[in-house]
Motif scaffolding. Sequence first.
Motif, PDB file in Angstrom:
ATOM      1  N   GLN A  19      -2.933   9.354   3.978  1.00  0.00           N
ATOM      2  CA  GLN A  19      -4.357   9.164   4.243  1.00  0.00           C
ATOM      3  C   GLN A  19      -4.862   7.889   3.572  1.00  0.00           C
ATOM      4  O   GLN A  19      -5.593   7.094   4.181  1.00  0.00           O
ATOM      5  N   ALA A  20      -4.463   7.690   2.317  1.00  0.00           N
ATOM      6  CA  ALA A  20      -4.904   6.499   1.586  1.00  0.00           C
ATOM      7  C   ALA A  20      -4.346   5.230   2.219  1.00  0.00           C
ATOM      8  O   ALA A  20      -5.072   4.241   2.400  1.00  0.00           O
ATOM      9  N   VAL A  21      -3.068   5.229   2.565  1.00  0.00           N
ATOM     10  CA  VAL A  21      -2.462   4.059   3.208  1.00  0.00           C
ATOM     11  C   VAL A  21      -3.154   3.768   4.533  1.00  0.00           C
ATOM     12  O   VAL A  21      -3.513   2.615   4.822  1.00  0.00           O
TER      13      VAL A  21
ATOM     14  N   LEU B   7       0.827  -1.206   0.000  1.00  0.00           N
ATOM     15  CA  LEU B   7       0.000   0.000   0.000  1.00  0.00           C
ATOM     16  C   LEU B   7       0.864   1.259   0.000  1.00  0.00           C
ATOM     17  O   LEU B   7       0.548   2.246  -0.674  1.00  0.00           O
ATOM     18  N   VAL B   8       1.942   1.235   0.763  1.00  0.00           N
ATOM     19  CA  VAL B   8       2.862   2.369   0.777  1.00  0.00           C
ATOM     20  C   VAL B   8       3.426   2.609  -0.617  1.00  0.00           C
ATOM     21  O   VAL B   8       3.413   3.742  -1.126  1.00  0.00           O
ATOM     22  N   ALA B   9       3.926   1.557  -1.247  1.00  0.00           N
ATOM     23  CA  ALA B   9       4.534   1.698  -2.570  1.00  0.00           C
ATOM     24  C   ALA B   9       3.520   2.135  -3.623  1.00  0.00           C
ATOM     25  O   ALA B   9       3.796   3.030  -4.434  1.00  0.00           O
ATOM     26  N   ASP B  10       2.348   1.525  -3.633  1.00  0.00           N
ATOM     27  CA  ASP B  10       1.329   1.849  -4.626  1.00  0.00           C
ATOM     28  C   ASP B  10       0.866   3.294  -4.505  1.00  0.00           C
ATOM     29  O   ASP B  10       0.700   3.993  -5.515  1.00  0.00           O
ATOM     30  N   ASN B  11       0.656   3.743  -3.269  1.00  0.00           N
ATOM     31  CA  ASN B  11       0.159   5.108  -3.087  1.00  0.00           C
ATOM     32  C   ASN B  11       1.257   6.150  -3.222  1.00  0.00           C
ATOM     33  O   ASN B  11       0.969   7.294  -3.592  1.00  0.00           O
ATOM     34  N   ALA B  12       2.491   5.770  -2.981  1.00  0.00           N
ATOM     35  CA  ALA B  12       3.592   6.683  -3.274  1.00  0.00           C
ATOM     36  C   ALA B  12       3.641   6.957  -4.777  1.00  0.00           C
ATOM     37  O   ALA B  12       3.763   8.106  -5.216  1.00  0.00           O
ATOM     38  N   LEU B  13       3.525   5.898  -5.560  1.00  0.00           N
ATOM     39  CA  LEU B  13       3.522   6.060  -7.015  1.00  0.00           C
ATOM     40  C   LEU B  13       2.315   6.868  -7.479  1.00  0.00           C
ATOM     41  O   LEU B  13       2.442   7.786  -8.308  1.00  0.00           O
ATOM     42  N   LYS B  14       1.155   6.556  -6.942  1.00  0.00           N
ATOM     43  CA  LYS B  14      -0.075   7.233  -7.343  1.00  0.00           C
ATOM     44  C   LYS B  14      -0.023   8.727  -7.050  1.00  0.00           C
ATOM     45  O   LYS B  14      -0.498   9.550  -7.856  1.00  0.00           O
ATOM     46  N   HIS B  15       0.552   9.096  -5.927  1.00  0.00           N
ATOM     47  CA  HIS B  15       0.545  10.503  -5.495  1.00  0.00           C
ATOM     48  C   HIS B  15       1.883  11.204  -5.751  1.00  0.00           C
ATOM     49  O   HIS B  15       2.129  12.262  -5.194  1.00  0.00           O
ATOM     50  N   ARG B  16       2.706  10.591  -6.595  1.00  0.00           N
ATOM     51  CA  ARG B  16       3.958  11.207  -7.051  1.00  0.00           C
ATOM     52  C   ARG B  16       4.877  11.534  -5.877  1.00  0.00           C
ATOM     53  O   ARG B  16       5.347  12.656  -5.716  1.00  0.00           O
ATOM     54  N   VAL B  17       5.125  10.516  -5.098  1.00  0.00           N
ATOM     55  CA  VAL B  17       6.025  10.623  -3.953  1.00  0.00           C
ATOM     56  C   VAL B  17       7.126   9.579  -4.103  1.00  0.00           C
ATOM     57  O   VAL B  17       6.832   8.394  -4.277  1.00  0.00           O
ATOM     58  N   ALA B  18       8.382   9.999  -4.053  1.00  0.00           N
ATOM     59  CA  ALA B  18       9.500   9.057  -4.124  1.00  0.00           C
ATOM     60  C   ALA B  18       9.698   8.416  -2.759  1.00  0.00           C
ATOM     61  O   ALA B  18       9.829   9.115  -1.747  1.00  0.00           O
TER      62      ALA B  18
END
Length: 235
Positions: A78-80, A39-50
């Motif tokens: 929030q999403a995670v 979830l961390v990795a998926d939402n980092a990618l989705k929200h443009r966070v490295a």
Amino acid sequence: MARLPRLTVPGYPHHVIQRGNNRQPIVLSDADRETLLGLVADNALKHRVALHAYVLMDNHFHLLLTPETEDGVPQMMQAVGRRYVRYFNDLHHRSGTLWEGRYKSTLIQSESYLLACMTYMDLNPVRAGMVAQASDFVWSSHRHYSGLAQDRRLTPHTLYWGLGNTPFAREAAYAEMVRDGLSVQQQTRITGAALRGWALGDAGFVAELQKRTQRRVTESRPGRPVSQRKSAESL
């Protein structure tokens, strides 16, 4: 006193901590750990966070992130938080909150503290007595950066690339840096900044950062040491 909004500025590394409510476990199995990191990795990618680094402990986790936008980290966390609580409660037949309030976050100066923050995170399981050395712990980014595993979830910071001209040289230099550990002063400053949400860096960094946000970035004049409220072992 009114609670300050979190300090978040695009393009700067952010050290993020989320803890379990009353220090209760947030993971009960390796499946839970894989789900949370996914979830961390998926939402980092989705929200443009490295996602530069992470460590997943039993009752809290640390992340080192650089967002492209002002809302990237808040939206990601929030999403995670919401999706993982739903997963965890359904699977383990529980209800109610899992997290200890809002996640904590501090913004750090790359040149002075980014690699130190990564070391701090890698050594968290060692300080907690879970393993003898950082390389023994599989639920952190340490093994990736020291050449013991590959983790496609990670985006190495440019300062990591500067550790050597070849992958082997970078991995060896990073592993040695972690083995050398941190000074008491470094550990104290990283802990204090993370708990209190103040920017971590020198006077010039703090002054320049203050120009980019209306939110106060430090509790005192730049360069003054940040006091430590809790021991590093509690993180």
